[in-house]
Design an enzyme around this catalytic site. Structure first.
Site, PDB file in Angstrom:
ATOM      1  N   GLU A   1       0.460  -3.878   1.263  1.00  0.00           N
ATOM      2  CA  GLU A   1      -0.299  -3.593   2.470  1.00  0.00           C
ATOM      3  C   GLU A   1      -1.230  -4.786   2.672  1.00  0.00           C
ATOM      4  OE1 GLU A   1      -3.008   0.106   3.566  1.00  0.00           O
ATOM      5  OE2 GLU A   1      -1.708   0.493   1.854  1.00  0.00           O
TER       6      GLU A   1
ATOM      7  N   ARG B   1       2.595   0.822 -13.849  1.00  0.00           N
ATOM      8  CA  ARG B   1       1.791  -0.247 -13.295  1.00  0.00           C
ATOM      9  C   ARG B   1       1.107  -1.025 -14.423  1.00  0.00           C
ATOM     10  NH1 ARG B   1      -1.166   1.223  -9.176  1.00  0.00           N
ATOM     11  NH2 ARG B   1      -2.869  -0.216  -9.457  1.00  0.00           N
TER      12      ARG B   1
ATOM     13  N   LYS C   1      -7.904  -2.740  -5.542  1.00  0.00           N
ATOM     14  CA  LYS C   1      -8.309  -3.614  -4.439  1.00  0.00           C
ATOM     15  C   LYS C   1      -9.702  -3.248  -3.947  1.00  0.00           C
ATOM     16  CE  LYS C   1      -3.876  -4.301  -2.236  1.00  0.00           C
ATOM     17  NZ  LYS C   1      -3.128  -3.681  -1.142  1.00  0.00           N
TER      18      LYS C   1
HETATM   19  P1  ATP Z   1      -4.520  -0.658  -4.298  1.00  0.00           P
HETATM   20  O1  ATP Z   1      -4.285   0.796  -4.582  1.00  0.00           O
HETATM   21  O2  ATP Z   1      -5.477  -1.325  -5.222  1.00  0.00           O
HETATM   22  O3  ATP Z   1      -4.828  -0.943  -2.857  1.00  0.00           O
HETATM   23  P2  ATP Z   1      -1.758  -0.891  -3.973  1.00  0.00           P
HETATM   24  O4  ATP Z   1      -0.860  -0.507  -5.055  1.00  0.00           O
HETATM   25  O5  ATP Z   1      -1.933   0.119  -2.893  1.00  0.00           O
HETATM   26  O6  ATP Z   1      -3.128  -1.358  -4.589  1.00  0.00           O
HETATM   27  P3  ATP Z   1      -0.058  -2.474  -2.356  1.00  0.00           P
HETATM   28  O7  ATP Z   1      -0.409  -3.597  -1.477  1.00  0.00           O
HETATM   29  O8  ATP Z   1       0.418  -1.229  -1.724  1.00  0.00           O
HETATM   30  O9  ATP Z   1      -1.321  -2.225  -3.290  1.00  0.00           O
HETATM   31  O10 ATP Z   1       0.966  -2.943  -3.476  1.00  0.00           O
HETATM   32  C1  ATP Z   1       2.146  -3.668  -3.232  1.00  0.00           C
HETATM   33  C2  ATP Z   1       3.082  -3.495  -4.392  1.00  0.00           C
HETATM   34  O11 ATP Z   1       2.467  -3.918  -5.605  1.00  0.00           O
HETATM   35  C3  ATP Z   1       3.447  -2.041  -4.577  1.00  0.00           C
HETATM   36  O12 ATP Z   1       4.861  -1.959  -4.682  1.00  0.00           O
HETATM   37  C4  ATP Z   1       2.787  -1.623  -5.843  1.00  0.00           C
HETATM   38  O13 ATP Z   1       3.579  -0.723  -6.545  1.00  0.00           O
HETATM   39  C5  ATP Z   1       2.623  -2.936  -6.604  1.00  0.00           C
HETATM   40  N1  ATP Z   1       1.437  -2.892  -7.458  1.00  0.00           N
HETATM   41  C6  ATP Z   1       0.158  -2.726  -7.072  1.00  0.00           C
HETATM   42  N2  ATP Z   1      -0.662  -2.689  -8.147  1.00  0.00           N
HETATM   43  C7  ATP Z   1       0.121  -2.835  -9.243  1.00  0.00           C
HETATM   44  C8  ATP Z   1      -0.119  -2.879 -10.659  1.00  0.00           C
HETATM   45  N3  ATP Z   1      -1.348  -2.744 -11.176  1.00  0.00           N
HETATM   46  N4  ATP Z   1       0.944  -3.054 -11.481  1.00  0.00           N
HETATM   47  C9  ATP Z   1       2.175  -3.194 -10.976  1.00  0.00           C
HETATM   48  N5  ATP Z   1       2.474  -3.156  -9.675  1.00  0.00           N
HETATM   49  C10 ATP Z   1       1.468  -2.976  -8.803  1.00  0.00           C
HETATM   50 MG    MG Z   2      -0.719   0.886  -1.473  1.00  0.00          MG
END
Ligand code: ATP
Ligand code: MG
Length: 595
Positions: A60, A295, A305
């Site tokens: 995102e 993760r 984030k």
């Molecule tokens: P946040 O919840 O902090 O905003 P998010 O997971 O919603 O992070 P996205 O931009 O949706 O962030 O993530 C893009 C991709 O990165 C997704 O497919 C997610 O599964 C992966 N991702 C995010 N954080 C991790 C992590 N700590 N370890 C592995 N993959 C991750």
């Molecule tokens: Mg997300």
């Protein structure tokens, strides 16, 4: 050698096994690809898909990528590369709020910097989910027409209560059995702005008694008057993420849709949406499949984030690319290489169980990568002047004695570095003691030690200021002991001293970075992560470095002998005024409790 360590054969993991099985069975062999994302009819008119598999990385655009994303990037792009496929770079921008071009630019930059590309088989696979809003709307109408979705006018509170609990079944909404015509009419009114935000939603009609709460008629479209960065004010209804995501995957011909474990319970709905839309003839089979992996959780690091945003907005750090931040831009500025991050991702592998990875694993991968390629240099971080009192009588006033050293001790092909020894130099303050403890082999009155790549010297004493602080060390050259000359071994010494010429060395700002948090799990158990901010995570000092480093190019990495790895800061370092960031120490000092 260390280079070989850097390219291990990829360890097998459950995702590789699934892909290998699918390739062996030809699960996706019949797919066709129109060179653009599209519905069943569009794809059917295309060619056989040249990509054996398609994965995607779908962030995102609401913040900067962090080391957790790096794991996902290495995984998705790495699998596509290894199995003759392609990985799509997709911005999941279906949420109209919080998304900005700044984030889009930084995300594409970070993925490319990590060494990956979304070019493949003649196409540029850079996509925006918001470009699929028209199709998503059409898909929602198709579900309504097939009796699989209805407009619900319960209040949010009624919906919450009627959803039931883990132990209690939910209750059907009184609006659940409206006619198709009524549902269609209402949904179109929602789209046309006839109803207020939150007045009604479109829900999938599945099973209010399902043991999986995600299948109890989940919301698929909501009314939200918000300007979208891509579609502007065209829409006042937006699809829910759980409805949009499977559709995005299917339109793009994704085969393996890899996400983190928290989406496991959503998988039945993912399949439900795709099956219904394939039945309606809108989406091409074979359909994508979702797989979940654990993760990344890294000790001493925060990967939310929202919390990273808080560190930036409340000025606990100096921006998203502060070298202490676990963002990819921060790691880059700290001196991490793409190879070291890929190596880290390879080493931690993927699993189905959540766990914590020790921070030293990340630093270990970095040291293993830099060891083989970082140029060596001498730097004095805590300078104390040393006067060679017999310099003038031995060589004449102002003499500069040429010395040289290999750029890298194991890579002759990297050449040699040259610098002069002069009558006054800087040494580390800790390399002189007036009254040394037993076992101290460096400089103290009467003792001899070698100036690295130079001569053996004999310490004769020191100078002090009025308050007794040592202001200079006094020593004499021992003639005919220069490194690399036949006499070098004529005098045996136990201590070797690193140094920089006081008249020819270059003054440099050095930023000594350390971990941002003192607790291994800064935000565990609802704890306020700000409470464990490390007050000593950044220390700025004035150091002396070899003259050859005066005009170092930004991002160039060095091993400062005995101190660790350093990088010329990509923002602040200037020709003639270098600024270095400490990337990491030579050894893991934290696990030994030395901080
Ligand atoms: P946040 O919840 O902090 O905003 P998010 O997971 O919603 O992070 P996205 O931009 O949706 O962030 O993530 C893009 C991709 O990165 C997704 O497919 C997610 O599964 C992966 N991702 C995010 N954080 C991790 C992590 N700590 N370890 C592995 N993959 C991750
Ligand atoms: Mg997300």
């Amino acid at each position: 050698m260390s280079e070989e360590k850097n390219t291990p054969a990829p360890a097998s993991n459950f995702l590789r096994q699934i892909i290998e099985r699918d390739l062996a069975q030809g699960t996706y062999a019949s797919r066709r690809w129109a060179h653009v994302p599209g519905d069943a009819a569009q794809q059917a008119a295309g060619e056989p898909d040249p990509a054996k598999i398609r994965t995607r990385f779908p962030p995102e655009p609401n913040g900067y990528l962090h080391v957790g994303h790096a794991k996902s990037i290495c995984l998705n792009f790495g699998l596509a590369r290894d199995y003759g496929g392609v990985c799509h770079m997709r911005f999941d921008d279906t949420n109209p709020e919080k998304e900005e071009q700044e984030y889009v630019d930084s995300i594409t930059d970070s993925v490319q910097w990590l060494g990956f590309s979304w070019e493949g088989f003649g196409d540029t696979h850079l996509y925006f989910a918001s470009n699929y809003f028209d199709f998503m709307y059409r898909a929602a109408e198709a579900l309504i027409e097939a009796g699989h979705a209805y407009v619900d006018q319960q209040t949010a509170e009624e919906m919450r209560v009627n959803r039931g609990t883990l132990t209690e079944k939910g209750k059907d909404s009184p609006w659940r059995d409206r006619s198709v015509a009524e549902n269609l009419a209402l949904f179109r009114e929602m789209r046309d702005g006839k109803h207020a935000d939150g007045a009604m939603i479109l829900r999938a009609r599945i099973d209010m008694a399902s043991p999986n709460i995600n299948l109890r008629d989940p919301a698929i479209y909501r009314i939200k008057r918000a300007t979208h960065h891509n579609t502007g004010d065209k829409w006042c209804i937006y699809p829910m993420y759980t409805f949009a995501h499977p559709i995005e995957d299917a339109l793009e011909n994704i085969t393996h849709s890899i996400c983190t474990l928290e989406f496991e319970d959503q998988r039945p709905f993912y399949d439900w949406v795709l099956e219904r839309l394939a039945d309606a003839g809108l989406l091409a089979r074979p359909l994508p499949k979702q797989y979940e992996f654990a993760r990344l959780n890294l000790t001493y690091v925060i990967t939310s984030k929202r919390k990273l945003m808080q560190l930036v907005t409340e000025n606990h750090v100096d921006g998203w690319d502060d070298p202490r931040m676990p963002t990819i831009v921060g790691l880059r500025r700290r001196g991490y290489t793409p190879e070291s991050i890929q190596l880290f991702a390879e080493r931690i592998g993927v699993s189905k169980a959540d766990s914590w990875i020790d921070y030293s694993t990340l630093e270990g991968a970095l040291r293993d990568d830099l060891d083989g390629k970082a140029a060596r240099a001498m730097a004095v971080l805590d300078p104390l002047r040393l006067k060679l009192t017999n310099w003038e009588s031995l060589f004449g006033a102002g003499h500069a004695e040429p010395c040289s050293a290999p750029v890298h001790p194991h890579h002759e092909e990297m050449g040699r570095r040259a610098f002069n020894l002069t009558g006054e130099i800087y040494i580390e303050r800790e390399d002189f003691m007036e009254e040394p403890p037993k076992g101290y082999h460096r400089l103290y009155p009467g003792n001899m030690a070698r100036l690295k790549y130079g001569f053996v010297i004999k310490c004769t004493g020191c100078e002090k200021d009025a308050t007794g602080n040592i202001t200079a060390v006094l020593a004499e050259i021992v003639p005919d002991t220069k490194s690399g000359t036949p006499g070098a071994d004529s005098v045996k010494v136990k201590g070797v001293i690193t140094w920089v010429s006081a008249s020819e060395g270059v003054q440099a700002e050095v930023r000594l970075y350390d971990r941002l948090f003192t607790e291994a799990h800064p935000d565990a158990g609802g704890r306020n992560f700000l409470d464990s901010l490390n007050p000593n995570s950044k220390q700025v000092i004035s150091a002396w470095v070899e003259p050859g480093l005066a005009n170092t190019l930004a991002d160039t990495k060095f091993q400062f002998e005995r101190h660790g790895y350093f990088v010329a800061d990509r923002v602040d370092s200037m020709p003639g005024k270098p600024v270095f960031n400490r990337t990491t120490t030579l050894r893991d000092t934290w696990s030994q409790g030395q901080k």
